[in-house]
Design an enzyme around this catalytic site. Structure first.
Site, PDB file in Angstrom:
ATOM      1  N   LYS A 193      91.822   5.840  10.793  1.00 17.53           N
ATOM      2  CA  LYS A 193      91.923   7.249  10.377  1.00 17.53           C
ATOM      3  C   LYS A 193      91.801   7.331   8.864  1.00 17.53           C
ATOM      4  O   LYS A 193      92.797   7.238   8.137  1.00 17.53           O
ATOM      5  CB  LYS A 193      93.256   7.843  10.853  1.00 17.53           C
ATOM      6  CG  LYS A 193      93.500   9.269  10.372  1.00 17.53           C
ATOM      7  CD  LYS A 193      94.594   9.956  11.152  1.00 17.53           C
ATOM      8  CE  LYS A 193      94.896  11.323  10.563  1.00 17.53           C
ATOM      9  NZ  LYS A 193      95.728  12.155  11.434  1.00 17.53           N
ATOM     10  N   GLU A 206      95.895   4.421   9.177  1.00 20.99           N
ATOM     11  CA  GLU A 206      95.503   5.526   8.284  1.00 20.99           C
ATOM     12  C   GLU A 206      95.727   5.189   6.813  1.00 20.99           C
ATOM     13  O   GLU A 206      96.821   5.374   6.286  1.00 20.99           O
ATOM     14  CB  GLU A 206      96.280   6.812   8.644  1.00 20.99           C
ATOM     15  CG  GLU A 206      95.907   7.974   7.719  1.00 20.99           C
ATOM     16  CD  GLU A 206      96.620   9.286   8.033  1.00 20.99           C
ATOM     17  OE1 GLU A 206      97.526   9.292   8.887  1.00 20.99           O
ATOM     18  OE2 GLU A 206      96.258  10.295   7.415  1.00 20.99           O
TER      19      GLU A 206
HETATM   20  P1  13P Z   1      95.425  16.527   7.673  1.00 19.49           P
HETATM   21  O1  13P Z   1      94.235  16.633   8.582  1.00 19.49           O
HETATM   22  O2  13P Z   1      96.098  17.840   7.406  1.00 19.49           O
HETATM   23  O3  13P Z   1      95.129  15.728   6.443  1.00 19.49           O
HETATM   24  O4  13P Z   1      96.532  15.723   8.471  1.00 19.49           O
HETATM   25  C1  13P Z   1      96.178  14.601   9.156  1.00 19.49           C
HETATM   26  C2  13P Z   1      97.283  13.643   9.135  1.00 19.49           C
HETATM   27  O5  13P Z   1      97.780  13.253  10.155  1.00 19.49           O
HETATM   28  C3  13P Z   1      97.756  13.160   7.832  1.00 19.49           C
HETATM   29  O6  13P Z   1      98.594  12.053   8.016  1.00 19.49           O
END
Ligand code: 13P
Length: 337
Positions: free
Chosen positions: A218, A176
């Site tokens: 992500k 991510e």
């Molecule tokens: P959000 O969808 O609220 O951005 O959270 C996703 C997430 O896991 C952020 O690390």
């Protein structure tokens, strides 16, 4: 290719399904609870997450849930571990393994993510507790003169070290790199920074021998800064797909977007617009935190008496995003449900 990792990654982005991010750190969940006037005690955090995990039918839309360290060790009110509650429903447990962000040395306005020390040992423990996949979040800030390539490099390096360790231990890494929506930047600026970020990340993943078939990405969608304006779903879909086709290899089984501060329906409409333009080289799905939980949290309001209302609100958003997985959502679906 590691077939077991690939199988888990593909199951997480199975047709119509996506991921619930319920891995808020103690600090973040306190902020969410403050907003509904609920004290953040261990019992309330457990009750809230147990409510989400016991929503019947969620497994048709939700393939996996990302848990926080506290949650993966907690027990539901019927005595089952929360991990078992998910497994019994056919939902895969995952775990956030980064330790949050800290100031990047030599660049006071940028961040780097901590958590590599002892990570292999923690992964072994989490695997024993039932985790099939993991998450590490890197944060990239857009501002005057930032992000620097230095910041992209160190964050990509850490993401790749994490991902390689996960795969070594039989856990699917969710990689991510989040380019924040904070600020007044244009959608073009978000496009450039997201492209550079992903390019740097995939360079490092390759250098550190991460198998793309055994991971998920992500990312943020390509959107204007929050203080600028809101873009239409068509505009977001066009910019996001143009960017991702350039830098995300087709070997990656799935892209699971974060919501990052988009409101609930906006996050659904944008995902839907992207999937309406499919098929794509990768499955395009969601791993939403706030966009799946905001309505449920409000309906629950900290009280067990409202658990059914909380579950209904959560299921509604899960179903809307499941429609968006197929590009079959419409504003009418929001009201018809
Ligand atoms: P959000 O969808 O609220 O951005 O959270 C996703 C997430 O896991 C952020 O690390």
């Amino acid at each position: 290719m590691d077939a077991a990792l690939n199988e888990i990654a593909r199951a997480l982005v199975a047709p119509g399904k996506g991921i619930l991010a319920a891995d808020e750190s103690s600090g973040t969940i306190k902020k969410r609870f403050d907003a509904i006037g609920t004290e953040s005690t261990e019992d309330r955090r457990r009750a809230y997450r147990e409510m989400l995990f016991t929503a019947k039918g969620a497994e048709e839309c939700i393939s996996g849930v990302i848990l926080y360290d506290e949650t993966i060790r907690q027990t539901a009110s019927d005595g089952r571990p929360l991990v078992k509650v998910l497994e019994d429903a056919g939902i895969m447990p995952g775990i956030k393994v980064d330790k949050g962000t800290t100031k990047l040395a030599k660049s006071p306005h940028e961040l780097v993510t901590d958590g590599l020390d002892g990570l292999r040992e923690r992964l072994v423990e989490y695997r024993g507790l039932g985790a099939k996949f993991a998450k590490w979040r890197a944060v990239i800030t857009i501002g005057d003169g930032i992000p620097t390539q230095y910041c992209l490099d160190v964050n990509a390096h850490a993401l790749a070290r994490y991902a390689a360790l996960c795969q070594d231990e039989g856990i699917v890494p969710i990689v991510e790199p989040e380019v924040l929506m904070d600020g007044g930047h244009t959608i073009e600026r978000c496009f450039d920074v997201t492209r550079d970020t992903l390019h740097t990340v995939f360079d490092e993943l390759f250098a550190q021998q991460v198998e793309l078939e055994g991971m998920l990405l992500k990312p943020n969608m390509v959107v204007p800064g929050k203080a600028n304006r809101t873009a239409s779903p068509d505009e977001v879909a066009d910019a996001t797909l143009t960017c991702f086709r350039e830098v995300v290899p087709a070997a990656v089984p799935g892209i699971v977007f974060l919501s990052g501060g988009q409101d609930d329906v906006e996050a659904t409409a944008n995902l839907d617009a992207i999937n309406k333009r499919g098929p794509h080289p990768w499955e395009v799905s969601f791993s939403y935190g706030r966009a799946l939980q905001a309505a449920a949290l409000k309906a629950w309001g900290g009280s067990d008496a409202n658990a059914d209302a909380g579950r209904a609100a959560f299921l509604h958003r899960a179903k809307m995003n499941s429609l968006a997985r197929y590009g079959k959502w419409s504003p009418d679906a929001e009201n018809a449900a």
